[in-house]
Design a protein around this motif. Structure first.
Motif, PDB file in Angstrom:
ATOM      1  N   GLY A   1     -11.071  14.486  40.212  1.00 50.84           N
ATOM      2  CA  GLY A   1      -9.625  14.622  40.112  1.00 50.84           C
ATOM      3  C   GLY A   1      -8.814  13.403  40.470  1.00 50.84           C
ATOM      4  N   CYS A   2      -9.427  12.225  40.560  1.00 52.09           N
ATOM      5  CA  CYS A   2      -8.667  11.020  40.892  1.00 52.09           C
ATOM      6  C   CYS A   2      -7.958  10.469  39.645  1.00 52.09           C
ATOM      7  N   ARG A   3      -6.877   9.759  39.909  1.00 50.34           N
ATOM      8  CA  ARG A   3      -6.106   9.144  38.829  1.00 50.34           C
ATOM      9  C   ARG A   3      -5.828   7.681  39.192  1.00 50.34           C
ATOM     10  N   VAL A   4      -6.193   6.774  38.295  1.00 51.87           N
ATOM     11  CA  VAL A   4      -5.938   5.348  38.487  1.00 51.87           C
ATOM     12  C   VAL A   4      -5.077   4.888  37.317  1.00 51.87           C
ATOM     13  N   ASN A   5      -3.891   4.410  37.617  1.00 50.62           N
ATOM     14  CA  ASN A   5      -2.928   4.111  36.559  1.00 50.62           C
ATOM     15  C   ASN A   5      -3.082   2.694  35.998  1.00 50.62           C
ATOM     16  N   GLU A   6      -2.353   2.445  34.949  1.00 56.44           N
ATOM     17  CA  GLU A   6      -2.527   1.264  34.089  1.00 56.44           C
ATOM     18  C   GLU A   6      -2.609  -0.039  34.883  1.00 56.44           C
ATOM     19  N   GLY A   7      -3.606  -0.854  34.530  1.00 58.58           N
ATOM     20  CA  GLY A   7      -3.704  -2.205  35.045  1.00 58.58           C
ATOM     21  C   GLY A   7      -4.193  -2.346  36.461  1.00 58.58           C
ATOM     22  N   ALA A   8      -4.593  -1.266  37.102  1.00 60.53           N
ATOM     23  CA  ALA A   8      -5.079  -1.345  38.487  1.00 60.53           C
ATOM     24  C   ALA A   8      -6.495  -1.912  38.512  1.00 60.53           C
ATOM     25  N   TYR A   9      -6.861  -2.458  39.674  1.00 57.80           N
ATOM     26  CA  TYR A   9      -8.187  -3.058  39.841  1.00 57.80           C
ATOM     27  C   TYR A   9      -8.760  -2.588  41.173  1.00 57.80           C
ATOM     28  N   LEU A  10      -9.919  -1.947  41.117  1.00 56.76           N
ATOM     29  CA  LEU A  10     -10.601  -1.470  42.318  1.00 56.76           C
ATOM     30  C   LEU A  10     -11.990  -2.078  42.369  1.00 56.76           C
ATOM     31  N   ASN A  11     -12.326  -2.623  43.536  1.00 57.50           N
ATOM     32  CA  ASN A  11     -13.655  -3.172  43.763  1.00 57.50           C
ATOM     33  C   ASN A  11     -14.154  -2.711  45.127  1.00 57.50           C
ATOM     34  N   ASN A  12     -15.389  -2.180  45.159  1.00 53.02           N
ATOM     35  CA  ASN A  12     -15.990  -1.725  46.420  1.00 53.02           C
ATOM     36  C   ASN A  12     -15.143  -0.675  47.117  1.00 53.02           C
ATOM     37  N   CYS A  13     -14.662   0.302  46.370  1.00 52.24           N
ATOM     38  CA  CYS A  13     -13.787   1.330  46.936  1.00 52.24           C
ATOM     39  C   CYS A  13     -14.438   2.711  46.847  1.00 52.24           C
ATOM     40  N   ILE A  14     -14.000   3.600  47.723  1.00 52.40           N
ATOM     41  CA  ILE A  14     -14.352   5.015  47.659  1.00 52.40           C
ATOM     42  C   ILE A  14     -13.061   5.807  47.784  1.00 52.40           C
ATOM     43  N   PHE A  15     -12.788   6.679  46.818  1.00 53.40           N
ATOM     44  CA  PHE A  15     -11.600   7.529  46.834  1.00 53.40           C
ATOM     45  C   PHE A  15     -12.028   8.987  46.954  1.00 53.40           C
ATOM     46  N   GLY A  16     -11.380   9.732  47.854  1.00 53.87           N
ATOM     47  CA  GLY A  16     -11.633  11.154  48.000  1.00 53.87           C
ATOM     48  C   GLY A  16     -11.003  11.964  46.885  1.00 53.87           C
ATOM     49  N   TYR A  17     -11.148  13.277  46.986  1.00 55.99           N
ATOM     50  CA  TYR A  17     -10.701  14.175  45.925  1.00 55.99           C
ATOM     51  C   TYR A  17      -9.214  14.038  45.636  1.00 55.99           C
ATOM     52  N   GLY A  18      -8.881  13.934  44.347  1.00 58.36           N
ATOM     53  CA  GLY A  18      -7.504  14.074  43.879  1.00 58.36           C
ATOM     54  C   GLY A  18      -6.552  12.973  44.271  1.00 58.36           C
ATOM     55  N   LEU A  19      -7.032  11.761  44.552  1.00 59.96           N
ATOM     56  CA  LEU A  19      -6.138  10.663  44.918  1.00 59.96           C
ATOM     57  C   LEU A  19      -5.594   9.975  43.669  1.00 59.96           C
ATOM     58  N   GLU A  20      -4.434   9.344  43.814  1.00 66.64           N
ATOM     59  CA  GLU A  20      -3.828   8.604  42.710  1.00 66.64           C
ATOM     60  C   GLU A  20      -3.471   7.194  43.173  1.00 66.64           C
ATOM     61  N   LEU A  21      -3.743   6.210  42.319  1.00 68.10           N
ATOM     62  CA  LEU A  21      -3.384   4.816  42.580  1.00 68.10           C
ATOM     63  C   LEU A  21      -2.394   4.355  41.524  1.00 68.10           C
ATOM     64  N   GLY A  22      -1.295   3.736  41.978  1.00 66.19           N
ATOM     65  CA  GLY A  22      -0.241   3.324  41.070  1.00 66.19           C
ATOM     66  C   GLY A  22      -0.641   2.183  40.155  1.00 66.19           C
ATOM     67  N   PRO A  23       0.193   1.901  39.147  1.00 65.88           N
ATOM     68  CA  PRO A  23      -0.121   0.856  38.174  1.00 65.88           C
ATOM     69  C   PRO A  23      -0.176  -0.532  38.824  1.00 65.88           C
ATOM     70  N   ARG A  24      -1.142  -1.326  38.351  1.00 63.02           N
ATOM     71  CA  ARG A  24      -1.297  -2.739  38.720  1.00 63.02           C
ATOM     72  C   ARG A  24      -1.570  -2.966  40.200  1.00 63.02           C
ATOM     73  N   HIS A  25      -1.977  -1.924  40.901  1.00 63.93           N
ATOM     74  CA  HIS A  25      -2.433  -2.111  42.290  1.00 63.93           C
ATOM     75  C   HIS A  25      -3.825  -2.739  42.289  1.00 63.93           C
ATOM     76  N   ILE A  26      -4.095  -3.529  43.330  1.00 64.66           N
ATOM     77  CA  ILE A  26      -5.406  -4.148  43.499  1.00 64.66           C
ATOM     78  C   ILE A  26      -5.928  -3.751  44.877  1.00 64.66           C
ATOM     79  N   LEU A  27      -7.118  -3.148  44.903  1.00 68.50           N
ATOM     80  CA  LEU A  27      -7.723  -2.737  46.167  1.00 68.50           C
ATOM     81  C   LEU A  27      -9.161  -3.239  46.228  1.00 68.50           C
TER      82      LEU A  27
END
Length: 346
Positions: free
Chosen positions: A307-333
């Motif tokens: 149930g996670c949502r990652v919006n346009e242009g975001a970049y995730l490296n070496n991450c773990i997201f729990g249930y149902g999280l959302e990341l905004g557009p163009r975020h870098i984590l």
């Protein structure tokens, strides 16, 4: 015989992911590890389980109930306070067979029980400990044994050059129920620091044998990720869900993958996942069921639960997201471990 699954620990090293759930319920390859474990043991003929509970017990009870959904029988032993490994076994005593198996439910493994049981029945002692060999035993309790497999002592966190072996306790035990008489009731008791040394001093027969197969402690975020990468790269026999596509890519049912998406193996995509155009997914990515990945997203070395949502242009490296999280557009984590109750940023 029945099997006692020790699932009452707090999972502190894997927080915040385990803040509101038992560690054995953390998903491995998009299924709670505890479910993988029960099904693996069922394939070996185990149909009766006792689960020791403490931390968020309702999450396990609500998921498994009496076990009929999985074709097994499950009973529960509730700890009112933390009791340690030996204390948890003692607490479950009324539900256990005269000979039983106990195992830490947060260790990921695919071992065969028969060799362990055959060895136990051959030596006539009270306890057999499943052992695993590690390259560097200095962070563990290491065993010293004689030629028959009898354990002579535990050496806690020895220097590498002083370790009597590279064999450590794998958290899997075959036990005779009458040995539980030596464990005090209603208090925390360590099985390695208190119970086993007592049994060794009393010459009650504590033996060990090396298990065969995949074994890993998923207790930290680094180890949790590594377990996934091991399994996706072919270590172990734990079933990978979805349909195998190209080498190292598995895709679930009902997925919608946009134009120009690049999947870099190994990648596991759950059921009903949406991936927008020109996203790059991988290497080493697990997407849970019903995740939504926007266009131009880049994911690598990352695990997203259902149930996670990652919006346009975001970049995730070496991450773990729990249930149902959302990341905004163009975020870098980078190296973010997040759930709804907390964030840990490396």
């Amino acid at each position: 015989m029945n099997v006692l699954l020790l699932a009452g620990g707090l999972g502190t090293r894997l927080r915040p992911m385990t803040e509101n759930m038992p560690k054995p319920m953390a998903p491995i390859l998009n299924r709670p590890w505890l479910e993988h474990l029960i099904l693996h043991l069922k394939e070996q003929g185990v149909h009766r389980f006792v689960i020791a509970l403490k931390h968020h017990p309702e999450k396990i009870k609500n998921h498994f109930g009496d076990g009929r959904r999985l074709g097994v029988s499950i009973q529960y032993a509730m700890e009112e306070k933390l009791l340690g490994t030996a204390g948890a076994i003692k607490n479950a005593e009324p539900l256990l067979d005269d000979q039983f198996i106990a195992m830490n439910a947060d260790i990921v493994h695919d071992i065969e029980l028969k060799p362990l049981l055959d060895f136990h029945r051959s030596h006539g002692g009270k306890v057999t400990i499943g052992l695993t060999e590690v390259e560097d035993p200095s962070a563990y309790g290491v065993v010293e044994q004689d030629d028959t497999g009898r354990i002579l002592r535990f050496v806690e966190k020895p220097r590498l050059d002083e370790a009597p072996s590279r064999r450590i306790n794998a958290g899997i035990y075959v036990m005779e129920k009458n040995v539980l008489a030596v464990i005090p009731s209603d208090r925390e008791v360590s099985i390695e620091r208190e119970t086993f040394p007592l049994l060794i001093r009393e010459n009650m027969g504590v033996f060990g044998t090396t298990i065969q197969g995949y074994w890993a402690d998923m207790g930290t975020k680094e180890r949790y990720r590594q377990v996934h990468w091991d399994l996706l790269n072919g270590s172990g026999r734990i079933r990978i869900p979805g349909q195998a596509q190209d080498q190292g890519i598995w895709i679930g049912k009902g997925c919608k993958i946009g134009a120009g998406v690049l999947l870099v193996p190994p990648v596991l995509i759950g059921d009903h996942v949406k991936i927008g155009a020109r996203a790059v997914i991988g290497p080493h990515v697990v997407l849970g069921d019903k995740c939504s990945i926007g266009p131009n997203v880049r994911l690598s070395e990352t695990i997203l639960w259902n149930g996670c949502r990652v919006n346009e242009g975001a970049y995730l490296n070496n991450c773990i997201f729990g249930y149902g999280l959302e990341l905004g557009p163009r975020h870098i984590l980078h190296e973010a471990v997040m759930n709804r109750l907390g964030v840990m940023q490396a």
